[in-house]
Write a protein that holds these residues in place. Sequence first.
Motif, PDB file in Angstrom:
ATOM      1  N   SER A  90     -14.002 -46.535 -10.247  1.00  0.00           N
ATOM      2  CA  SER A  90     -14.004 -46.310 -11.693  1.00  0.00           C
ATOM      3  C   SER A  90     -13.912 -47.637 -12.448  1.00  0.00           C
ATOM      4  O   SER A  90     -14.644 -47.863 -13.420  1.00  0.00           O
ATOM      5  CB  SER A  90     -12.836 -45.407 -12.081  1.00  0.00           C
ATOM      6  OG  SER A  90     -12.929 -44.173 -11.400  1.00  0.00           O
ATOM      7  N   PHE A  91     -13.033 -48.523 -11.995  1.00  0.00           N
ATOM      8  CA  PHE A  91     -12.968 -49.839 -12.643  1.00  0.00           C
ATOM      9  C   PHE A  91     -14.297 -50.574 -12.463  1.00  0.00           C
ATOM     10  O   PHE A  91     -14.838 -51.149 -13.414  1.00  0.00           O
ATOM     11  CB  PHE A  91     -11.813 -50.672 -12.082  1.00  0.00           C
ATOM     12  CG  PHE A  91     -10.475 -50.361 -12.706  1.00  0.00           C
ATOM     13  CD1 PHE A  91     -10.236 -50.635 -14.047  1.00  0.00           C
ATOM     14  CD2 PHE A  91      -9.452 -49.800 -11.961  1.00  0.00           C
ATOM     15  CE1 PHE A  91      -9.003 -50.352 -14.634  1.00  0.00           C
ATOM     16  CE2 PHE A  91      -8.213 -49.513 -12.528  1.00  0.00           C
ATOM     17  CZ  PHE A  91      -7.985 -49.789 -13.871  1.00  0.00           C
ATOM     18  N   TYR A 108       0.396 -45.122  -1.237  1.00  0.00           N
ATOM     19  CA  TYR A 108      -1.066 -45.055  -1.197  1.00  0.00           C
ATOM     20  C   TYR A 108      -1.487 -43.602  -1.387  1.00  0.00           C
ATOM     21  O   TYR A 108      -0.881 -42.682  -0.829  1.00  0.00           O
ATOM     22  CB  TYR A 108      -1.570 -45.559   0.163  1.00  0.00           C
ATOM     23  CG  TYR A 108      -3.042 -45.280   0.383  1.00  0.00           C
ATOM     24  CD1 TYR A 108      -4.011 -46.109  -0.155  1.00  0.00           C
ATOM     25  CD2 TYR A 108      -3.450 -44.154   1.107  1.00  0.00           C
ATOM     26  CE1 TYR A 108      -5.356 -45.834   0.025  1.00  0.00           C
ATOM     27  CE2 TYR A 108      -4.790 -43.875   1.293  1.00  0.00           C
ATOM     28  CZ  TYR A 108      -5.745 -44.721   0.744  1.00  0.00           C
ATOM     29  OH  TYR A 108      -7.073 -44.439   0.915  1.00  0.00           O
ATOM     30  N   ASN A 109      -2.534 -43.422  -2.192  1.00  0.00           N
ATOM     31  CA  ASN A 109      -3.094 -42.079  -2.389  1.00  0.00           C
ATOM     32  C   ASN A 109      -4.588 -42.161  -2.113  1.00  0.00           C
ATOM     33  O   ASN A 109      -5.225 -43.179  -2.420  1.00  0.00           O
ATOM     34  CB  ASN A 109      -2.835 -41.638  -3.837  1.00  0.00           C
ATOM     35  CG  ASN A 109      -3.289 -40.214  -4.091  1.00  0.00           C
ATOM     36  OD1 ASN A 109      -4.488 -39.916  -4.093  1.00  0.00           O
ATOM     37  ND2 ASN A 109      -2.337 -39.312  -4.301  1.00  0.00           N
ATOM     38  N   SER A 110      -5.136 -41.078  -1.572  1.00  0.00           N
ATOM     39  CA  SER A 110      -6.554 -41.133  -1.195  1.00  0.00           C
ATOM     40  C   SER A 110      -7.472 -41.245  -2.418  1.00  0.00           C
ATOM     41  O   SER A 110      -8.669 -41.494  -2.264  1.00  0.00           O
ATOM     42  CB  SER A 110      -6.934 -39.915  -0.356  1.00  0.00           C
ATOM     43  OG  SER A 110      -6.654 -38.745  -1.091  1.00  0.00           O
ATOM     44  N   ASN A 111      -6.937 -41.099  -3.620  1.00  0.00           N
ATOM     45  CA  ASN A 111      -7.798 -41.334  -4.791  1.00  0.00           C
ATOM     46  C   ASN A 111      -7.920 -42.827  -5.150  1.00  0.00           C
ATOM     47  O   ASN A 111      -8.534 -43.181  -6.159  1.00  0.00           O
ATOM     48  CB  ASN A 111      -7.323 -40.513  -5.996  1.00  0.00           C
ATOM     49  CG  ASN A 111      -5.966 -40.967  -6.513  1.00  0.00           C
ATOM     50  OD1 ASN A 111      -5.579 -42.129  -6.361  1.00  0.00           O
ATOM     51  ND2 ASN A 111      -5.226 -40.050  -7.134  1.00  0.00           N
ATOM     52  N   TYR A 112      -7.350 -43.684  -4.316  1.00  0.00           N
ATOM     53  CA  TYR A 112      -7.458 -45.149  -4.527  1.00  0.00           C
ATOM     54  C   TYR A 112      -8.919 -45.574  -4.631  1.00  0.00           C
ATOM     55  O   TYR A 112      -9.294 -46.410  -5.457  1.00  0.00           O
ATOM     56  CB  TYR A 112      -6.783 -45.822  -3.338  1.00  0.00           C
ATOM     57  CG  TYR A 112      -6.578 -47.313  -3.387  1.00  0.00           C
ATOM     58  CD1 TYR A 112      -5.861 -47.938  -4.394  1.00  0.00           C
ATOM     59  CD2 TYR A 112      -7.073 -48.119  -2.352  1.00  0.00           C
ATOM     60  CE1 TYR A 112      -5.634 -49.309  -4.388  1.00  0.00           C
ATOM     61  CE2 TYR A 112      -6.847 -49.487  -2.325  1.00  0.00           C
ATOM     62  CZ  TYR A 112      -6.126 -50.081  -3.349  1.00  0.00           C
ATOM     63  OH  TYR A 112      -5.898 -51.440  -3.326  1.00  0.00           O
ATOM     64  N   ARG A 113      -9.766 -44.988  -3.794  1.00  0.00           N
ATOM     65  CA  ARG A 113     -11.192 -45.336  -3.825  1.00  0.00           C
ATOM     66  C   ARG A 113     -11.808 -44.970  -5.181  1.00  0.00           C
ATOM     67  O   ARG A 113     -12.617 -45.717  -5.727  1.00  0.00           O
ATOM     68  CB  ARG A 113     -11.931 -44.615  -2.692  1.00  0.00           C
ATOM     69  CG  ARG A 113     -13.345 -45.081  -2.523  1.00  0.00           C
ATOM     70  CD  ARG A 113     -14.023 -44.439  -1.325  1.00  0.00           C
ATOM     71  NE  ARG A 113     -13.412 -44.802  -0.049  1.00  0.00           N
ATOM     72  CZ  ARG A 113     -13.983 -44.612   1.143  1.00  0.00           C
ATOM     73  NH1 ARG A 113     -15.188 -44.079   1.226  1.00  0.00           N
ATOM     74  NH2 ARG A 113     -13.361 -44.964   2.255  1.00  0.00           N
ATOM     75  N   THR A 114     -11.382 -43.845  -5.726  1.00  0.00           N
ATOM     76  CA  THR A 114     -11.855 -43.447  -7.064  1.00  0.00           C
ATOM     77  C   THR A 114     -11.415 -44.469  -8.105  1.00  0.00           C
ATOM     78  O   THR A 114     -12.177 -44.822  -9.013  1.00  0.00           O
ATOM     79  CB  THR A 114     -11.286 -42.059  -7.421  1.00  0.00           C
ATOM     80  OG1 THR A 114     -11.695 -41.134  -6.424  1.00  0.00           O
ATOM     81  CG2 THR A 114     -11.760 -41.609  -8.784  1.00  0.00           C
TER      82      THR A 114
END
Length: 486
Positions: A266-267, A256-262
Amino acid sequence: MGMKASPSSAHGRPGSLRRIVGAVGVAGVVATALMTAAPADAAASTLAAAAQQSGRYFGTAIAAGRLGDQTYTTIANREFDMITAENEMKIDATEPNRGQFNFSAGDRVYNWAVQNGKRVRGHTLAWHSQQPGWMQALSGSSLRQAMINHINGVMGHYRGKIYAWDVVNEAYADGNSGGRRDSNLQRTGNDWIEVAFRTARAADPSAKLCYNDYNIDNWNWAKTQGVYNMVRDFKQRGVPIDCVGLQSHFNSNSPYNSNYRTTIQSFAALGVDVQITELDIQGGSATTYANVVNDCLAVPRCTGITVWGVRDSDSWLGAGASPLLFDGNGNKKAAYNSVLNALNNAGPSPTPTTSPTQNPGAGQIRGVASGRCVDVPNATTTDGTQLQLWDCHSNSNQQWSSTSAQEIRVYGNRCLDAAGTGNGAKVQIYSCWGGDNQKWRLNPDGSIVGVQSGLCLDAAGTGNGAQLQLYSCWGGNNQKWTWNRA
Ligand code: XIL
C-alpha cells in the motif's frame, strides 16, 4: 563518423584486483573476484550477496563503540552492505551544543562503512527523542529554526554520501487516534514534518528522504493509516518524500501480522520506496523472519532490509530478547538461515521502479562502493573527456538519462562512450552517433555493461577524481551503480 581516439594506454590501469584489495583490505574479496565463473543460479552465502541478487540491500545498525570488537566487525563486514549508525548521527550526538556540530562518532561509522564498500542510511534528523538538552528546552519558532539549522548542518556534512535519510522519526502517536504524537516539535505547528522534508531536499538533493516509524507494520492499526494518509497527502501536494521506513520492532505487544505485505504494497503504491529499517523480532522466530523477508521480496519497491544490530548481545533490547540473526558468540542462528534461504529463493528479479531501463529519466548515477556520482570533469562538453567520480550534486554534468536506444546521455546530446573494448579502456563523453560503444545494458544487479565490449562500467577508485573505465565484470561494488532520478 564517430571514430574516436583509440583506447588510450595512458588511461589503462593495472587491473582491478589490486585496487580492490587496497580499498577493501580483505583477502576473501580476492577469492570472490576470481570466482566470477560461478553459475548465475548458485545460492549466495551472505545476506548482502543474497539480497543483491534481486537488487536489494541487507543492512545492520552499527555502534561506533563496537568497531574495536573483531568478531563484531568480521560478521558485519561479511554479511551486510548497508549501514545505519545506531546512535551516532542522532541530534544529541551531532549537535550537542546549539550551532556546534560534532561528527566524530558519526564519521567513524560512516568511514568504516564506506571503506568496506558499503552504503549508509542516515538516521535521524528530526525526532522528539534523543534531543540534546538545549533543544528540549526550546519551543515555538526558535525550535522550528533550530530544527531547520540542524537538518542543514548534518545533511550538509554528509551531502552526496547518504543513500537515504530518516528525515523525520516517530512523529505519530500509538493507540487508536491515528494522529500526531505530542512533542515539542509537533507544538511548533502541524507543518513541521513537511518543512523538515523540504529543508532536507534542498540540503542534499541526492539522498532519498524517508519518514520512519514503529508500529506502522500492521495495516489495520490506526497509526499505520495515519502515516499512510500523510504520505498520500505529501505525494499529492508535491512535498518531497521518497520512502517510508518500517522500523519493524516486533514483540508480543506489536507482533508480526500477515497483513504486513499489504502494508508494504500500500505504501509502495503511493509512489514511494519502502525500507525495513530496524528489524528485530523478540524471541527470534525463524518463521517470522522468513515471513518478513518474503513480504519485502514480494513488493518491487521494497528496496532493502536492515536489522537493528549484529549479535543478540549487541541488541538495544538486551541479549535475553534473542531478537537478531547471530547469537552472542557470533554464531548464525536458525533465523539467519531462514533469512538467507528466503533471499536466495527470490532469485534475480529487477526492481522495476528503480530501473532506468523501465523508467527512463534524468538522474545521477551513483557508485555503490564510493557513494559518488558519474561526473563530467569541469562540466566540459568536449568529446573524448574521460568521466570521473565526484561528490553527488544536482548540476547538469551529473544528470544522465537512459534512452530507448540504450544510450546514456548527458547535456541532451553527449553519450556515455567506451573508447575501446578492453580492460582499462576509458569511458568518456562523446557526441551521440548510435554506435554499439555507446550502448549499455542496465542490469538488475546494478552493473552497467557495454554492448560492444561486454565489459562493465568500473570505477578505478572511490575518491573524487577516480576515473571510469571498462573492466571485466566481477560483481564488485565498484561496478555497481544506482540511479537517483531527479
Ligand atoms: C535505539 C538505540 O538502539 C539505543 O542504543 C538507544 O539507547 C536508543 O535508541 N527507534 C529508533 C532507533 O528509531 O533510533 C532506536 O534506537 C530504537 C527505536
